[in-house]
Enzyme design. Structure first.
Site, short mmCIF file in Angstrom:
data_model
loop_
_atom_site.label_atom_id
_atom_site.label_comp_id
_atom_site.label_asym_id
_atom_site.label_seq_id
_atom_site.Cartn_x
_atom_site.Cartn_y
_atom_site.Cartn_z
CG ASP A 236 -2.13 0.91 1.07
OD1 ASP A 236 -3.15 0.53 0.47
OD2 ASP A 236 -2.03 2.05 1.56
CE1 TYR A 386 -5.56 6.34 -0.88
CE2 TYR A 386 -5.48 6.93 1.44
CZ TYR A 386 -5.53 5.98 0.47
OH TYR A 386 -5.54 4.64 0.81
CG HIS A 443 -4.34 -4.21 0.15
ND1 HIS A 443 -3.65 -3.67 -0.91
CD2 HIS A 443 -4.36 -3.24 1.11
CE1 HIS A 443 -3.28 -2.43 -0.62
NE2 HIS A 443 -3.71 -2.15 0.60
#
Length: 478
Positions: A236, A386, A443
């Site tokens: 990630d 982000y 993930h």
């Protein structure tokens, strides 16, 4: 041709050759310079940067809680207002509130946060101030190092919506692999920092803190701890931060291991492979596994991105708006975070009534991660990461255009949100020494499949160490 014209022609030819040669030399030198990402500097504390030297002290840290915190949480859980789900919707519309009732009941009546705080504190934790903010990290040393070996420093970086708690099961495997049925050829000293704005690291107070800034902060952390050479690992955001770190300090990063690697731009051949790779895999360097995981492309990649990317757009544009509600509501926060632990672990879990959450994790583990976000109040600052990284546009940043030269290992898990074949990644990672198609997992690899991930890290480091030894041996013979 007259002599004067011939002389003039030769002069023009010489000038042209000189220009071409100069351009080639310029491009070559420019490329060499661009192989390393500029480190830069920053200040993320409140107010102006002081003139005095920053305090470089490292001090112990422990997670603490109070009865008041727990009582407040219980009151908020008691006052929850549930929405009714659509009939037979399962997890296809997001977190199903029928199952959410079970999670909240367990959280309110059975989950023991004080006990989990003791679990969190079983590994040594510290804080130190870097670029004006407190950086939290675990620093775990093996209790025993076999004779003739030395512990290798390994920086492990988490992502969103995770935390350092993701690594609690893999840390013992890497510190003492021989006692856990793994190869004991290498043992590690583990450093797990919380990304600033996540968990117990202070959030940046100024705009602009992106993955390159985080990589620089962690590089300074490793130097402060006395490590001139180290390995780094991540998935990630941890994958991007580890990549940036290898670009900033290639002579200090011995190897980078990733369980999620991506590229943001594709060359013509890669774009063509989207259409023809299913029919001519060998032409594009695809293995059978690549074809299985990528095609049909519309269903397994395009629709997946569209179906799972709503959070990404929200975080990258208006993180504070949604974040305010999540920061105020423990149940909303849990639903938002745990939905990712369902779908990103296995996309097929959307079709289960409970989202498959307890197939791979315990509620204690899942709620411990949620509680780190709740008690630290970090959900808004974690979402801002982000915007800082994506807000300037995908593919526009310098680090996205630079290759990684240090040895790279990639563990490709079958249920990762998006599969990237090695032939695509090689344009970014120029020295892939290990690419593993993992047999299971998604993930959150360290959290879900710690044994598989640890084994892959160990074999990757083994390859790097053998390669370095061979180079030294070769140089010694010259």
């Amino acid at each position: 041709m007259p002599t004067s014209e011939a002389s003039h022609f030769m002069m023009l030819l010489e000038i042209l050759l000189a220009v071409v040669l100069g351009a080639i030399i310029y491009l070559f030198l420019t490329k060499k310079k661009e192989d390393k990402l500029s480190m830069g500097d920053g200040w993320w504390g409140k107010g102006q940067k002081p003139d005095s030297e920053e305090d470089a002290a490292i001090y112990p840290f422990k997670v603490e809680t109070s009865d008041g915190e727990i009582n407040y949480l219980h009151r908020r859980l008691d006052e929850v207002r549930f929405a009714e789900p659509l009939e037979d919707s399962r997890f296809r519309y997001g977190f199903n509130s029928n199952y959410l009732r079970k999670v909240v009941a367990y959280w309110r009546n059975e989950f023991n946060w004080k006990k989990q705080v003791e679990v969190l504190n079983k590994f040594p934790q510290f804080k130190t101030k870097i670029e004006g903010i407190d950086v939290h990290f675990l620093h775990v040393k093996p209790s025993h190092v076999p004779e003739g070996q030395s512990a290798k420093p390994l920086l492990m970086v988490h992502g969103w919506p995770g935390s350092v708690y993701e690594f609690y099961k893999i840390i013992p495997l890497l510190m003492d692999p021989g006692s856990h049925g793994l190869s004991g050829e290498h043992v590690f000293e583990i450093i797990c920092p919380s990304i600033p704005g996540y968990g117990f690291s202070e959030a940046p107070h100024k705009q602009g803190f992106d993955s390159v800034c985080a990589a620089r902060v962690f590089y300074k952390l490793m130097l402060r701890l006395g490590f001139q050479e180290f390995y780094t690992q991540g998935g990630d955001w941890g994958s991007l931060i580890s990549t940036n770190l290898a670009q900033i300090a290639p002579s200090h990063v011995k190897g980078v291991h990733l369980n999620m690697a991506t590229v943001t731009t594709l060359h013509f051949k890669q774009l063509l492979s989207i259409t023809l790779g299913r029919y001519f895999p060998g032409l594009f360097g695809f293995e059978d596994v690549d074809v299985q995981r990528m095609f049909p492309f519309k269903t397994k990649v395009l629709y997946r991105i569209l179906g799972e990317g709503g959070y990404f757009h929200l975080h990258s544009t208006k993180p504070d708006t949604a974040g305010c509600g999540l920061n105020d509501s423990p149940v909303g926060l849990a639903a938002y975070i745990l939905e990712k632990f369902s779908t990103w672990t296995n996309h097929a879990f959307r079709d289960l009534e409970d989202g498959g959450l307890e197939k791979k994790f315990t509620l204690d583990d899942l709620l411990t991660n949620v509680m780190i976000y709740w008690v630290s109040g970090c959900i808004v600052s974690s979402m801002r990461f982000y915007k800082e990284n994506i807000g300037k546009g995908i593919g526009t940043q310098k680090h996205e255009k630079l290759s990684v030269q240090v040895p790279t290992g990639i563990a490709s898990f079958p249920h990762e949100v998006m599969h990237m074949p090695q032939s695509w990644l090689q344009q970014k990672y120029a020295n892939i020494v290990s690419f593993s198609y993992m047999t299971r997992g998604g993930h959150f690899a360290a959290f879900e499949e710690p044994e598989l991930l640890a084994a892959d890290i160990l074999q990757f480091v083994g390859k790097v160490e053998k390669g370095n030894f061979a180079k030294k041996l070769g140089y010694g013979l010259l």
